[in-house]
Design a protein around this motif. Structure first.
Motif, PDB file in Angstrom:
ATOM      1  N   GLU A  20       7.377   4.834  13.183  1.00  0.00           N
ATOM      2  CA  GLU A  20       7.762   3.440  12.680  1.00  0.00           C
ATOM      3  C   GLU A  20       6.953   2.276  13.297  1.00  0.00           C
ATOM      4  O   GLU A  20       6.779   2.077  14.570  1.00  0.00           O
ATOM      5  CB  GLU A  20       9.219   3.234  13.077  1.00  0.00           C
ATOM      6  CG  GLU A  20      10.294   4.086  12.452  1.00  0.00           C
ATOM      7  CD  GLU A  20      11.633   3.569  12.163  1.00  0.00           C
ATOM      8  OE1 GLU A  20      11.980   2.551  12.808  1.00  0.00           O
ATOM      9  OE2 GLU A  20      12.536   4.632  11.777  1.00  0.00           O
TER      10      GLU A  20
ATOM     11  N   ASN B  82       9.629   4.641  17.268  1.00  0.00           N
ATOM     12  CA  ASN B  82       8.984   3.386  17.014  1.00  0.00           C
ATOM     13  C   ASN B  82       7.615   3.154  17.895  1.00  0.00           C
ATOM     14  O   ASN B  82       7.723   3.490  19.091  1.00  0.00           O
ATOM     15  CB  ASN B  82      10.219   2.323  17.559  1.00  0.00           C
ATOM     16  CG  ASN B  82      11.095   2.296  16.689  1.00  0.00           C
ATOM     17  OD1 ASN B  82      11.101   1.760  15.553  1.00  0.00           O
ATOM     18  ND2 ASN B  82      12.255   2.665  17.342  1.00  0.00           N
TER      19      ASN B  82
ATOM     20  N   LYS C 253      11.700   0.507   5.580  1.00  0.00           N
ATOM     21  CA  LYS C 253      12.991   0.309   5.979  1.00  0.00           C
ATOM     22  C   LYS C 253      13.163  -1.099   5.705  1.00  0.00           C
ATOM     23  O   LYS C 253      12.817  -1.780   6.414  1.00  0.00           O
ATOM     24  CB  LYS C 253      13.060   0.900   7.385  1.00  0.00           C
ATOM     25  CG  LYS C 253      13.127   2.281   7.854  1.00  0.00           C
ATOM     26  CD  LYS C 253      13.003   2.513   9.231  1.00  0.00           C
ATOM     27  CE  LYS C 253      14.586   2.845   9.647  1.00  0.00           C
ATOM     28  NZ  LYS C 253      14.584   3.098  11.177  1.00  0.00           N
TER      29      LYS C 253
ATOM     30  N   GLU D 274      16.527   8.096  13.940  1.00  0.00           N
ATOM     31  CA  GLU D 274      15.546   7.380  14.691  1.00  0.00           C
ATOM     32  C   GLU D 274      15.833   7.587  16.221  1.00  0.00           C
ATOM     33  O   GLU D 274      16.913   7.473  16.591  1.00  0.00           O
ATOM     34  CB  GLU D 274      15.580   6.025  14.154  1.00  0.00           C
ATOM     35  CG  GLU D 274      14.747   5.038  14.618  1.00  0.00           C
ATOM     36  CD  GLU D 274      14.945   3.559  14.294  1.00  0.00           C
ATOM     37  OE1 GLU D 274      15.549   3.190  13.579  1.00  0.00           O
ATOM     38  OE2 GLU D 274      14.029   2.793  14.900  1.00  0.00           O
TER      39      GLU D 274
ATOM     40  N   ASP E  47       8.673  -0.479   9.194  1.00  0.00           N
ATOM     41  CA  ASP E  47      10.148  -0.848   9.822  1.00  0.00           C
ATOM     42  C   ASP E  47      10.510  -2.409   9.722  1.00  0.00           C
ATOM     43  O   ASP E  47       9.305  -2.866   9.376  1.00  0.00           O
ATOM     44  CB  ASP E  47      10.026  -0.740  11.456  1.00  0.00           C
ATOM     45  CG  ASP E  47      11.413  -0.404  12.016  1.00  0.00           C
ATOM     46  OD1 ASP E  47      12.513  -0.812  11.199  1.00  0.00           O
ATOM     47  OD2 ASP E  47      11.619  -0.337  13.232  1.00  0.00           O
TER      48      ASP E  47
HETATM   49 MG    MG Z   1      12.914   1.430  14.006  1.00  0.00          MG
END
Ligand code: MG
Ligand code: C2E
Ligand code: MG
Length: 696
Positions: free
Chosen positions: A562, A530, A613, A471, A592
């Motif tokens: 994400e 993200n 996640k 990530e 996420d």
């Molecule tokens: Mg993240």
């Protein structure tokens, strides 16, 4: 008879009397005087004619002209008698106008100085008195409710009565409002059997005249009614018509005044008081609180992510949403509270009679609670939350400006703390706001000064023990050389819109880095980036991703985006469409911080999601906390059923890892295996892994 030659004199007399009638509107003569004058004029004119009759005939050439003496006496008698008759008739006639004029004068005198409500009240009173009518009223018809009449002044049986409202259908007022005066001399009740008002008031005669505004629209009416038949229709109609003009002008003036007041003090969209009116009320309430030595509270409410919704779904829906929100908030109020719309998505609430902080806290919670249920519009179901700040007089400020500023600062703190909550003001907040302002200024320059850096946190496949992705996490090397965590500046970047250029930089840098690793001969890895709400909804994220992939040369399958649950749920339809377009492109989607939002299974099924996640908060107490054990096991089972991979976030201890492995979690990410690393360090880790694989 020769005396009939006098007939033209009657005609002249009639004209004189007509003129007198007109002049009498303006000059208050006595009826006796007028009648005497007219009769004398007649007598003089007729006498003169009689005297000069002979000369006239001679002048005309007639020979046989001498009137017999007797006929002369008869003519004189006739003139005297008709003179007397004229005196009597004229006196009666003029006396009648006298009465009308007296009434008119009385009404004019009483209403001339009055304005507004006093004018209407005086007018109905005077109309009722001078026409000796049992009832008189003035009613207004509004555009919002054209089928009803709001009575603005009413007089009944010698006294003012409270205003009331009535339905127009089946009443004579409908005909009046159609545009012309109406008179029902008697039997009005029988003519309008559906009119309850006429029946209740035992009305027999009805005279009404419409009130027109300057555009010719009938905006109201003026009515006199009586329990007897009309006494003097001409007089009543004349009076009503004379005053209709003034009453209409006054009604229109009041309406305009009201409209101007509404514009100046009310928010045209929600109908709530605006900032100016709120401040006025607050100042007044502060004076009262000071006198009574009591407290009051100012609540500042700001909708969370509202601007994103407007940018995404458009202004029309944004406005509809604001109206719906204002209605819901209004339902929570106590009679003494004042709710105002301060600006776009900011509302303020004044609680003048506040007893304890607990009471205010429960009001704040109630306001948040009333927004909880989704707002449903034709195509959209919107979940709205708000952040609230509270300031209390006298502790947090003694004047309106300070209290509003401090409540605003407390609200900003609520936003920083994660939104959808409330916060009381405390003095340190202002210092914190100042620091936030300084940080914002520095953040603006950070991109140009290349102060952002990316760290990469690897994700470990639990069965194979291999790194299977990473990530990308941004951090900011502040000019004072300290490292600022994204949790501290990403919300600020989101609020200021800076998240867009920053997000684009992150995406491009992560893709370029991934290509660099591939070019260095490392096995291809998936890099997750993200994406915040503002990036997702406000810009064309699909076009941006496509452009960056093309420019960097990274294959779409090595990129994952994400998104948190709260982002995807903000607008389900837009999310569905965007995610499918990304999926078609070959980019993967990850949810996420799963478990912290409010996404539902039915929605998740509709989105093309590859990975879930599990949020760190569910992992922290594993395997001790039985509840968290149950939740993580359920999420994993559910995700696998839907064909998704599961990554557990924030894994720090061995025991967490073993438990997650036992419940078939696919991957972990956390300090146990590795913190976020610089690109070079992660490159080394990947090289070791490759070497181990080659040697093994
Ligand atoms: Mg993240
Ligand atoms: P996130 O996407 O959930 O990222 C995981 C966060 O957990 C990261 O914090 C990471 O350093 C931290 N973390 C990972 N393993 C552990 C662990 O074992 N223990 C603990 N205590 N923490 C761990 P970080 O880097 O501070 O990022 C915070 C959040 O900021 C991210 O949460 C993400 O929502 C946001 N963020 C970071 N980079 C970006 C970015 O480029 N764009 C956007 N829009 N948001 C970003
Ligand atoms: Mg996370």
């Amino acid at each position: 008879m020769k005396c009939f030659r006098l007939f033209p004199f009657f005609k002249i007399l009639y004209e004189i009397s007509n003129m007198t009638r007109l002049t009498r509107r303006f000059r208050p003569f006595q009826s006796k005087q007028i009648a005497r004058r007219i009769s004398l004029i007649y007598l003089a004119a007729a006498g003169l004619l009689l005297l000069l009759f002979k000369q006239f005939q001679e002048a005309l050439g007639e020979q046989d002209i001498v009137l017999p003496r007797l006929e002369n006496y008869q003519a004189m008698l006739f003139i005297a008698l008709t003179g007397g008759l004229i005196y009597a008739v004229t006196r009666r006639y003029v006396a009648q106008f006298d009465r009308g004029e007296k009434g008119l004068r009385e009404v004019v005198q009483s209403v001339s100085a009055a304005v507004g409500q006093a004018f209407f009240q005086t007018l109905v009173e005077q109309l009722s008195k001078s026409l000796q009518a049992d009832y008189a009223f003035i009613g207004e018809r509004t555009a919002e409710n054209p089928n009803r009449i709001q009575v603005i002044a009413a007089f009944a049986h010698g006294r003012s009565i409270p205003n009331f409202e009535y339905d127009l259908s089946g009443t004579p007022c409908v005909n009046v409002l159609a545009g012309k005066p109406c008179c029902y001399e008697k039997n009005a009740r029988l003519l309008f059997p559906k009119d309850q008002l006429l029946a209740r008031m035992k009305v027999d005669s009805y005279i009404g005249t419409p009130l027109f505004d300057s555009t010719g629209q009938a905006i109201g009416l003026m009515v006199v009614m009586d329990e007897r038949p009309v006494q003097d229709q001409l007089e009543a109609e004349s009076l009503l018509q004379i005053f209709a003009l003034r009453a209409a002008a006054e009604l229109e003036r009041l309406r305009n005044e009201k409209a101007i007041r509404r514009l100046a003090f009310y928010d045209p969209l929600t109908g709530l008081p605006n900032q100016q009116l709120f401040k006025q009320h607050l100042t007044q309430s502060l004076e009262q609180a000071e006198e009574a030595d009591s407290q009051l509270a100012v609540i500042f409410l700001d909708l969370d992510r509202f601007k994103t919704i407007v940018r995404t779904l458009g202004h029309t829906l944004g406005e509809q949403l604001l109206v719906a929100i204002a209605q819901r908030l209004t339902r929570c109020l106590r009679p003494s509270d004042l709710l105002a719309r301060l600006s776009d998505d900011e509302f303020t609430l004044l609680m003048p009679r506040m007893s304890t902080p607990e009471e205010i806290a429960s009001m704040a919670a109630e306001l948040l609670g009333c927004l909880k249920a989704p707002f449903t519009f034709v195509e959209h179901e919107l979940h709205i939350t708000a952040s609230i700040g509270i300031a209390i007089y006298p502790h947090d400020g003694a004047d309106a400006e300070t209290l509003l500023k401090n409540a605003d600062a407390a609200m900003s703190r609520t936003k920083e703390m994660g939104r959808n909550n409330f916060q009381f003001y405390y003095p340190e907040l202002n210092q914190m706001s100042l620091q936030a302002l300084i940080m914002e200024n520095k953040l603006h320059q950070a991109l140009d000064r290349e102060e952002f850096q990316l760290r990469y946190q690897p994700q470990l496949h639990l069965q194979s023990g291999q790194i299977v992705g990473m990530e990308a996490l941004v951090c900011w090397k502040h000019p004072d050389r300290t490292m600022v965590s994204p949790a501290d500046f990403i919300p600020l970047a989101e609020n200021t819109g800076l998240i867009q250029p920053i997000g684009e930089w992150v995406l491009r840098t992560a893709c370029e880095q991934n290509i660099l690793w591939q070019k260095a001969g490392l096995p291809p890895q998936k890099v997750a980036v993200n994406v915040s709400a503002r990036q997702f909804y406000q810009q064309d994220i699909v076009a941006l991703v496509a452009r960056v992939l093309e420019e960097t040369g990274l294959e779409p399958r090595w990129l994952a985006l994400e998104l948190t649950e709260s982002v995807i749920m903000q607008d389900v339809e837009t999310t569905k469409c965007t995610l499918h377009r990304l999926k078609e492109m070959g980019v993967q989607i990850t949810i996420d911080d799963f478990g912290t939002g409010y996404s539902s299974l039915s929605y998740l099924k509709q989105f093309p999601i590859e990975t879930l996640k599990i949020d760190k908060s569910f992992v922290d107490d594993l395997p001790r906390d039985s509840e968290d054990k149950g939740i993580t096991a359920a999420i994993i089972a559910m995700a696998h059923t839907l064909g998704m991979d599961v990554v557990a976030e924030g894994v720090e201890r061995e025991e967490q890892c073993s438990y997650l492995k036992s419940i078939h979690c696919d991957k972990i990410q956390g300090y146990l295996f590795s913190p976020p690393l610089k690109a070079d360090d992660l490159g080394q880790l990947l090289t070791h892994q490759l070497e181990r694989a080659c040697s093994g």
